[in-house]
Design a protein around this motif. Structure first.
Motif, PDB file in Angstrom:
ATOM      1  N   GLY A  31       0.815  -1.208   0.000  1.00  0.00           N
ATOM      2  CA  GLY A  31       0.000   0.000   0.000  1.00  0.00           C
ATOM      3  C   GLY A  31       0.850   1.260   0.000  1.00  0.00           C
ATOM      4  N   TYR A  32       1.924   1.255   0.789  1.00  0.00           N
ATOM      5  CA  TYR A  32       2.820   2.415   0.824  1.00  0.00           C
ATOM      6  C   TYR A  32       3.491   2.643  -0.530  1.00  0.00           C
ATOM      7  N   SER A  33       3.738   1.547  -1.271  1.00  0.00           N
ATOM      8  CA  SER A  33       4.432   1.686  -2.554  1.00  0.00           C
ATOM      9  C   SER A  33       3.570   2.365  -3.613  1.00  0.00           C
ATOM     10  N   THR A  34       2.291   2.538  -3.341  1.00  0.00           N
ATOM     11  CA  THR A  34       1.407   3.233  -4.283  1.00  0.00           C
ATOM     12  C   THR A  34       1.204   4.694  -3.887  1.00  0.00           C
ATOM     13  N   LEU A  35       2.007   5.177  -2.933  1.00  0.00           N
ATOM     14  CA  LEU A  35       1.862   6.549  -2.442  1.00  0.00           C
ATOM     15  C   LEU A  35       3.108   7.368  -2.735  1.00  0.00           C
ATOM     16  N   SER A  36       2.924   8.665  -2.850  1.00  0.00           N
ATOM     17  CA  SER A  36       4.022   9.616  -2.770  1.00  0.00           C
ATOM     18  C   SER A  36       3.969  10.183  -1.364  1.00  0.00           C
ATOM     19  N   GLN A  44       0.625  12.600   2.105  1.00  0.00           N
ATOM     20  CA  GLN A  44       0.537  11.416   1.275  1.00  0.00           C
ATOM     21  C   GLN A  44      -0.326  11.702   0.056  1.00  0.00           C
ATOM     22  N   GLN A  45       0.063  11.123  -1.091  1.00  0.00           N
ATOM     23  CA  GLN A  45      -0.706  11.269  -2.317  1.00  0.00           C
ATOM     24  C   GLN A  45      -0.671   9.957  -3.078  1.00  0.00           C
ATOM     25  N   PHE A  46      -1.829   9.474  -3.463  1.00  0.00           N
ATOM     26  CA  PHE A  46      -1.907   8.208  -4.185  1.00  0.00           C
ATOM     27  C   PHE A  46      -1.393   8.405  -5.610  1.00  0.00           C
ATOM     28  N   VAL A  47      -0.423   7.568  -6.007  1.00  0.00           N
ATOM     29  CA  VAL A  47       0.156   7.669  -7.355  1.00  0.00           C
ATOM     30  C   VAL A  47       0.054   6.357  -8.117  1.00  0.00           C
ATOM     31  N   GLY A  48      -0.633   5.376  -7.570  1.00  0.00           N
ATOM     32  CA  GLY A  48      -0.790   4.105  -8.260  1.00  0.00           C
ATOM     33  C   GLY A  48       0.524   3.367  -8.416  1.00  0.00           C
ATOM     34  N   LEU A  49       0.816   2.959  -9.644  1.00  0.00           N
ATOM     35  CA  LEU A  49       2.028   2.188  -9.927  1.00  0.00           C
ATOM     36  C   LEU A  49       3.168   3.065 -10.439  1.00  0.00           C
ATOM     37  N   ASP A  50       3.058   4.385 -10.265  1.00  0.00           N
ATOM     38  CA  ASP A  50       4.107   5.284 -10.755  1.00  0.00           C
ATOM     39  C   ASP A  50       5.459   4.995 -10.102  1.00  0.00           C
ATOM     40  N   ASN A  51       5.439   4.610  -8.819  1.00  0.00           N
ATOM     41  CA  ASN A  51       6.712   4.311  -8.144  1.00  0.00           C
ATOM     42  C   ASN A  51       7.422   3.135  -8.799  1.00  0.00           C
ATOM     43  N   TYR A  52       6.636   2.152  -9.260  1.00  0.00           N
ATOM     44  CA  TYR A  52       7.238   1.000  -9.923  1.00  0.00           C
ATOM     45  C   TYR A  52       7.772   1.379 -11.303  1.00  0.00           C
ATOM     46  N   ARG A  53       7.047   2.243 -12.017  1.00  0.00           N
ATOM     47  CA  ARG A  53       7.541   2.705 -13.320  1.00  0.00           C
ATOM     48  C   ARG A  53       8.849   3.475 -13.148  1.00  0.00           C
ATOM     49  N   ASP A  54       8.879   4.357 -12.151  1.00  0.00           N
ATOM     50  CA  ASP A  54      10.121   5.103 -11.895  1.00  0.00           C
ATOM     51  C   ASP A  54      11.247   4.171 -11.469  1.00  0.00           C
ATOM     52  N   LEU A  55      10.878   3.148 -10.701  1.00  0.00           N
ATOM     53  CA  LEU A  55      11.880   2.207 -10.202  1.00  0.00           C
ATOM     54  C   LEU A  55      12.558   1.471 -11.350  1.00  0.00           C
ATOM     55  N   PHE A  56      11.760   0.945 -12.272  1.00  0.00           N
ATOM     56  CA  PHE A  56      12.323   0.166 -13.369  1.00  0.00           C
ATOM     57  C   PHE A  56      13.025   1.042 -14.405  1.00  0.00           C
ATOM     58  N   ALA A  57      12.813   2.343 -14.339  1.00  0.00           N
ATOM     59  CA  ALA A  57      13.539   3.271 -15.214  1.00  0.00           C
ATOM     60  C   ALA A  57      14.777   3.851 -14.533  1.00  0.00           C
ATOM     61  N   THR A 248      20.469  -1.258   0.404  1.00  0.00           N
ATOM     62  CA  THR A 248      21.040   0.074   0.643  1.00  0.00           C
ATOM     63  C   THR A 248      20.341   1.132  -0.208  1.00  0.00           C
ATOM     64  N   TRP A 249      19.925   0.761  -1.417  1.00  0.00           N
ATOM     65  CA  TRP A 249      19.201   1.727  -2.251  1.00  0.00           C
ATOM     66  C   TRP A 249      17.813   2.014  -1.668  1.00  0.00           C
ATOM     67  N   LEU A 250      17.198   1.003  -1.050  1.00  0.00           N
ATOM     68  CA  LEU A 250      15.948   1.217  -0.329  1.00  0.00           C
ATOM     69  C   LEU A 250      16.156   2.221   0.799  1.00  0.00           C
ATOM     70  N   TYR A 251      17.196   2.005   1.585  1.00  0.00           N
ATOM     71  CA  TYR A 251      17.498   2.909   2.704  1.00  0.00           C
ATOM     72  C   TYR A 251      17.764   4.322   2.203  1.00  0.00           C
ATOM     73  N   ARG A 252      18.544   4.450   1.140  1.00  0.00           N
ATOM     74  CA  ARG A 252      18.885   5.777   0.624  1.00  0.00           C
ATOM     75  C   ARG A 252      17.629   6.524   0.148  1.00  0.00           C
ATOM     76  N   ASN A 253      16.724   5.807  -0.524  1.00  0.00           N
ATOM     77  CA  ASN A 253      15.507   6.455  -1.010  1.00  0.00           C
ATOM     78  C   ASN A 253      14.547   6.807   0.112  1.00  0.00           C
ATOM     79  N   GLY A 261       7.647   6.126  -0.704  1.00  0.00           N
ATOM     80  CA  GLY A 261       6.906   5.282  -1.647  1.00  0.00           C
ATOM     81  C   GLY A 261       7.839   4.519  -2.564  1.00  0.00           C
ATOM     82  N   HIS A 262       8.890   5.183  -3.052  1.00  0.00           N
ATOM     83  CA  HIS A 262       9.885   4.535  -3.894  1.00  0.00           C
ATOM     84  C   HIS A 262      10.609   3.429  -3.117  1.00  0.00           C
ATOM     85  N   ALA A 263      10.938   3.717  -1.866  1.00  0.00           N
ATOM     86  CA  ALA A 263      11.598   2.721  -1.024  1.00  0.00           C
ATOM     87  C   ALA A 263      10.694   1.510  -0.789  1.00  0.00           C
ATOM     88  N   ALA A 264       9.402   1.752  -0.573  1.00  0.00           N
ATOM     89  CA  ALA A 264       8.465   0.650  -0.371  1.00  0.00           C
ATOM     90  C   ALA A 264       8.350  -0.214  -1.621  1.00  0.00           C
TER      91      ALA A 264
END
Length: 292
Positions: A31-36, A44-57, A248-253, A261-264
């Motif tokens: 749930g946290y991973s779908t938030l900014s 908090q702001q709901f962003v859906g799967l944007d965090n995953y799109r940013d993650l894979f880019a 470590t990248w999770l911690y940094r984010n 949200g990116h870390a989640a």
């Protein structure tokens, strides 16, 4: 019926603890991973799967994933197959006293905490006063003057080398226990049939420690994708983000860049990877179970 109900009642506390401290946090993390989420202001702001799109880019994410994968492959080679080979050599020694001494000697590094081991190797790798460069300089003067943790080409391998030294003895000890469980009659029968030590290892020892091998592969790969302490102590992800792993990248984010949200999302990816590896390994081990 009453006994079955009473037995199930004893499992309720364990199920409640699992639900509260394992399964609920997993659902919350997704749930946290779908938030900014700004963890300092609480907005908090709901962003859906944007965090995953940013993650894979994110190129650093793929660098981190590659480092975890490299970590897992080297750990399988050294801690699993290397540990099995060393355990077989130790158990082939006839002197019980020497067996115990060697098990203790190889296990001692595993008793050292990862933080202490990381600091120890940090000073060993130090380019000016470190033991490694001095030892190499004594062998080949004027050839080695290398900043092992300061160059992208060697930093990650140097970190992995430390972790292999630290965990090698633990896997060796577990394999030694598995080898001790093999009935001595099987080795004696193979020896009477003319099988030498190498052939006995491949024909008797290796098949009968298959379950322990599968367990060690599972533990090693899962641990490789949850690496954190050694990287933070030795490099903190540098130089130029080349030694970041997913942890470590999770911690940094999450706690440096304030992008929870990116870390989640990274945490969810780590969970999916380790769960997939665990299910695949358990399925493979169950299909190839050996009984005697």
């Amino acid at each position: 019926m009453y006994r079955r109900a009473a037995g199930l009642a004893w499992t309720v506390p364990a199920l409640v603890l699992l639900a509260v401290f394992v399964y609920l946090p997993l659902v919350q993390n997704f749930g946290y991973s779908t938030l900014s989420w700004d963890i300092y202001s609480g907005s908090q702001q709901f962003v859906g799967l944007d965090n995953y799109r940013d993650l894979f880019a994110d190129p650093v994410f793929w660098t981190s994933f590659t480092n975890n994968l490299w970590y897992a492959l080297l750990s399988i080679v050294f801690q699993v197959f290397g540990g099995l080979l060393l355990a077989a050599l130790i158990e082939s020694i006839r002197s019980t006293r020497w067996q115990r001494a060697l098990r203790t000697i190889y296990f001692i590094p595993s008793a050292i905490s990862l933080t202490v081991a990381g600091l120890l190797f940090y000073f060993i790798y130090e380019p000016n006063l470190g033991l490694l460069n001095h030892a190499l300089e004594a062998v080949a003067p004027g050839t080695f003057d290398h900043a092992w943790l300061g160059q992208e080409s060697t930093a990650m391998t140097a970190v992995i080398a430390m972790s292999q030294w630290q965990g090698f003895g633990y896997s060796t000890l577990l394999f030694a226990v598995a080898i001790q469980r093999i009935p001595a009659e099987l080795h004696e029968a193979a020896a009477l049939d003319g099988a030498g030590p190498v052939r006995r290892f491949f024909r008797v020892t290796l098949p009968l420690v298959r379950e322990m091998t599968g367990l060690m592969v599972l533990v090693t790969v899962s641990g490789a994708f949850q690496v954190f302490n050694e990287v933070m102590v030795m490099t903190s992800g540098g130089p130029d983000n080349s030694t970041h792993v997913l942890g470590t990248w999770l911690y940094r984010n999450g706690f440096v860049r304030n992008d929870f949200g990116h870390a989640a999302a990274i945490g969810t990816v780590i969970f999916v990877i380790t769960l997939t590896v665990a299910m695949a390994q358990l399925w493979f081990t169950r299909r190839r179970r050996v009984e005697w």
